[in-house]
Design a protein around this motif. Structure first.
Motif, mmCIF file in Angstrom:
data_model
loop_
_atom_site.group_PDB
_atom_site.id
_atom_site.type_symbol
_atom_site.label_atom_id
_atom_site.label_comp_id
_atom_site.label_asym_id
_atom_site.label_seq_id
_atom_site.Cartn_x
_atom_site.Cartn_y
_atom_site.Cartn_z
ATOM 1 N N THR A 118 1.097 -1.182 -0.067
ATOM 2 C CA THR A 118 0.060 0.080 -0.203
ATOM 3 C C THR A 118 0.922 1.515 0.491
ATOM 4 O OG1 THR A 118 -0.121 0.268 2.447
ATOM 5 C CG2 THR A 118 -1.462 -1.210 1.477
ATOM 6 N N ARG A 119 0.468 2.929 -0.134
ATOM 7 C CA ARG A 119 1.040 3.866 -0.125
ATOM 8 C C ARG A 119 1.933 3.735 1.146
ATOM 9 N NH1 ARG A 119 -1.510 10.044 -1.551
ATOM 10 N NH2 ARG A 119 0.664 11.074 -0.303
ATOM 11 N N TYR A 171 -5.030 11.544 -12.293
ATOM 12 C CA TYR A 171 -3.757 10.993 -10.962
ATOM 13 C C TYR A 171 -2.797 11.843 -11.152
ATOM 14 C CZ TYR A 171 -6.827 6.586 -9.648
ATOM 15 O OH TYR A 171 -7.743 5.866 -9.175
ATOM 16 N N ARG A 214 4.918 1.422 1.139
ATOM 17 C CA ARG A 214 5.656 2.408 0.225
ATOM 18 C C ARG A 214 6.668 3.538 1.557
ATOM 19 N NH1 ARG A 214 2.064 2.129 -3.133
ATOM 20 N NH2 ARG A 214 2.895 4.607 -3.739
ATOM 21 N N ARG A 215 5.631 3.794 2.180
ATOM 22 C CA ARG A 215 5.726 4.953 2.143
ATOM 23 C C ARG A 215 7.406 4.631 3.458
ATOM 24 N NH1 ARG A 215 5.030 10.626 2.379
ATOM 25 N NH2 ARG A 215 3.466 10.593 1.268
ATOM 26 N N ARG A 228 0.746 17.332 -5.801
ATOM 27 C CA ARG A 228 1.722 16.765 -4.551
ATOM 28 C C ARG A 228 3.268 17.603 -5.052
ATOM 29 N NH1 ARG A 228 3.072 16.589 0.218
ATOM 30 N NH2 ARG A 228 4.441 14.499 1.283
ATOM 31 N N GLU A 245 6.414 7.288 -7.228
ATOM 32 C CA GLU A 245 5.707 5.341 -6.745
ATOM 33 C C GLU A 245 4.138 5.518 -6.462
ATOM 34 O OE1 GLU A 245 7.442 2.991 -4.515
ATOM 35 O OE2 GLU A 245 9.744 3.372 -5.010
ATOM 36 N N ASP A 246 3.569 7.130 -5.471
ATOM 37 C CA ASP A 246 1.947 6.452 -5.959
ATOM 38 C C ASP A 246 1.328 7.009 -7.111
ATOM 39 O OD1 ASP A 246 2.277 6.609 -3.242
ATOM 40 O OD2 ASP A 246 1.666 8.963 -3.017
ATOM 41 N N TYR A 247 1.942 7.325 -7.625
ATOM 42 C CA TYR A 247 1.166 7.995 -9.050
ATOM 43 C C TYR A 247 1.625 6.794 -9.742
ATOM 44 C CZ TYR A 247 1.250 8.598 -14.173
ATOM 45 O OH TYR A 247 1.102 8.504 -15.461
ATOM 46 N N ASP A 283 2.178 3.232 -8.634
ATOM 47 C CA ASP A 283 0.693 2.782 -8.237
ATOM 48 C C ASP A 283 -0.384 2.851 -8.911
ATOM 49 O OD1 ASP A 283 0.416 0.235 -6.423
ATOM 50 O OD2 ASP A 283 -0.886 1.635 -5.976
ATOM 51 N N ALA A 284 -1.380 4.036 -9.100
ATOM 52 C CA ALA A 284 -2.270 4.288 -8.737
ATOM 53 C C ALA A 284 -2.605 4.302 -10.124
ATOM 54 C CB ALA A 284 -2.255 5.557 -8.163
#
Length: 566
Positions: free
Chosen positions: A6-7, A191, A10-11, A198, A173-175, A177-178
């Motif tokens: 999950t986000r 996205y 990863r964080r 961000r 990475e959020d982008y 993954d999304a």
């Protein structure tokens, strides 16, 4: 098969050094920024081949952080140089973050921060316990890494820049993954816009917060306020133009775009000659063309003279510039960035958004939504593009009946720096000649007096300014209005039908007199009677007085003619 990270997972993975906080003192950097699991595994079990990620060194510099902390402990005055932009979360090492937090708390409380006074904050720190190092020894080693305050400030800015690198990696990475696991109904552009937003947050995350000492203004010239239209539409700020459907907001703003392109007056007001972008969600190209033909005839110009005005007709397409998630957090859309790019490329200093209901994707009654939108869309465009941004909007039924021009939450007029209201005259059904009359009222301005008005009438497809009489003619008109006011007041007093000077009262005299048949009031309106009443009250020998009446337990105020004048 291992579950997808999950986000938050990863964080934590990317910032494990910050979470765990290795001891990392001078001469002894942290062992590793990651809690590296055995080869072929991650925190959730064995990795598949396509899940493997090459290990990367932590993007932070322990020595920079140590130099900053050591200098702060050796000379607390250095804190004033870095406190404006450096925060605990900027440190890549968790122990360093907690150390800076302890130093800041001590200094901000007025106490001295040194290895002795902050030792108790860190004695039970898990990173020091794991390293088997006493807190005092760790702090003394930090002091040994101290530098001069100027160098410490430079290193502190490096700490912030490295924090940006880490956060940008996470945003990317959020982008990514999304994009792989899209929610149905949300496109890739949405996205990407969120990732862009961000990155903007990371770029401006408190690091541009610089307190200013007023002593630095000594000898400097006082900056002048800049306007697109003096006293009405400020530069680098957001203005809200409210008006009921059909009042003529779109026409009025297209006339403003024409005036700024030509450098000609608008409603009798001087304007800044500049380029403009008109983002019109309620008009197509044909409508804007038809309207411009009529404007050109009034201004005596041709289309070749209007190269500085850039219409963007957007009828029938989604013009939303900001949406909101379930938590009430706003996100600007891909269209916002495209529009901002057009504004910058055109070098526009005036931007019109028409209308609010088309570009705003939130709840107008939600105060938080209202403030976020104004600050992050029109006001942001005004700041980023060095322009004046005007957002056209419709008032609520209450705003129309109360003549406040407001709509939904009070957050709207509170967020706009200038609030204008375009409305028709209050006329009776048989007053056909007044149907095309309009008044533009400045309801609010942070830089000018509220309440001023501009009168105009619609003719041949455009609004024509109605200048107020001046000199002898103006004096005659004002005297006439005062005589009519006094006559109507005398009639009301004779009938004991009292009127008030209080604008919030139901029997406010100018409003009552303005509602009389046109012949009885000689064509004067509420605005004229209000100005006449103020003159009669303020005269050296007032012709009217505010008199109290009623029993002591229930006193009221009424407006009467002065005894000598009665």
């Amino acid at each position: 098969m291992s579950p997808r990270r999950t986000r938050d997972d990863r964080r934590q993975w990317h910032r494990s050094s910050h979470r765990n906080g290795q001891a990392g003192t001078a001469g002894q950097p942290p062992r590793n920024g990651h809690d590296t699991p055995p080869d072929g595994h991650d925190a959730f079990g064995p990795l598949r081949d396509d899940d493997r990620e090459p290990p990367e060194p932590p993007t932070y510099d322990p020595y920079c952080e140590q130099h900053v902390l050591g200098t702060l402990l050796a000379d607390n005055k250095t804190y004033s140089r870095v406190a404006a932009f450096l925060r605990p979360t900027h440190f890549g090492n968790g122990l360093h973050s907690r150390t800076y937090e302890a130093i800041a708390a001590q200094i901000e409380s007025g106490a001295v921060a040194n290895p002795i006074t902050i030792k108790h904050f860190l004695e039970d720190d898990p990173a020091l316990i794991e390293a088997g190092k006493p807190a005092r020894q760790y702090l003394v080693e930090l002091v040994a890494a101290a530098m001069d305050d100027i160098s410490a400030e430079d290193y502190a800015r490096i700490v912030v820049e490295l924090w940006r690198d880490r956060e940008a990696d996470i945003a990317y990475e959020d982008y990514r993954d999304a994009r792989r696991h899209r929610t149905p109904g949300i496109g890739a552009g949405e996205y990407l816009a969120r990732a862009h937003g961000r990155l903007d947050e990371i770029l401006h995350d408190g690091t541009d917060l610089h307190p200013i000492s007023p002593t630095s203004w000594t000898g400097r010239p006082v900056p002048q306020r800049e306007w697109s239209v003096p006293d009405w539409i400020p530069l680098r700020r957001a203005t809200g133009l409210y008006g009921a459907p059909g009042a003529g907001k779109s026409l009025l703003m297209q006339m403003l775009g024409t005036s700024t392109a030509l450098g000609q007056p608008w409603l009798g007001l001087t304007v800044r000659k500049c380029r403009s972008v008109l983002f019109y969600c309620e008009d197509d190209e044909d409508e804007m063309h038809y309207r411009q033909e009529q404007i050109n005839r009034r201004y005596g110009c041709t289309y070749d003279d209007l190269g500085d005005m850039l219409p963007v007709p957007w009828l029938g397409r989604d013009g939303t510039l900001m949406t909101f998630d379930r938590d009430g957090r706003g996100f600007v859309t891909p269209l916002f960035y495209r529009l901002r790019s057009i504004i910058n490329q055109h070098r526009a200093q005036l931007v019109i958004l028409d209308t609010l209901s088309d570009v705003f994707g939130g709840n107008e009654l939600n105060r938080t939504h209202a403030r976020q939108f104004v600050q992050q869309v029109p006001a942001r465009l005004a700041r980023d593009c060095n322009c004046a941004a005007v957002c056209c909007a419709h008032p609520s039924l209450t705003g129309i009946s109360s003549k406040s021009g407001n709509s939904g939450s009070t957050g709207w007029p509170g967020a706009f720096r200038s609030h204008l209201y375009l409305h028709p005259l209050d006329v009776e059904p048989d007053d056909i000649a007044d149907i095309d009359e309009r008044i533009l009222t400045r309801k609010k301005s942070n830089w000018a007096r509220a309440g001023e008005t501009i009168e105009m009438h619609w003719k041949d497809g455009v609004f024509i300014h109605k200048p107020q009489p001046t000199g002898i003619l103006g004096s005659i008109g004002r005297s006439h209005a005062e005589r009519v006011f006094l006559n109507l007041l005398a009639e009301r007093c004779k009938q004991q039908r009292w009127v008030s000077a209080n604008e919030t009262a139901n029997n406010f005299a100018p409003r009552v007199f303005g509602g009389y048949p046109k012949a009885d009031r000689d064509g004067f309106r509420e605005k004229d009677f209000k100005e006449a009443m103020e003159r009669l009250l303020r005269g050296s020998k007032p012709s009217i007085l505010i008199e109290e009446y009623g029993p002591p337990s229930n006193r009221h105020a009424r407006l009467v003619r002065a005894a000598a004048d009665a």
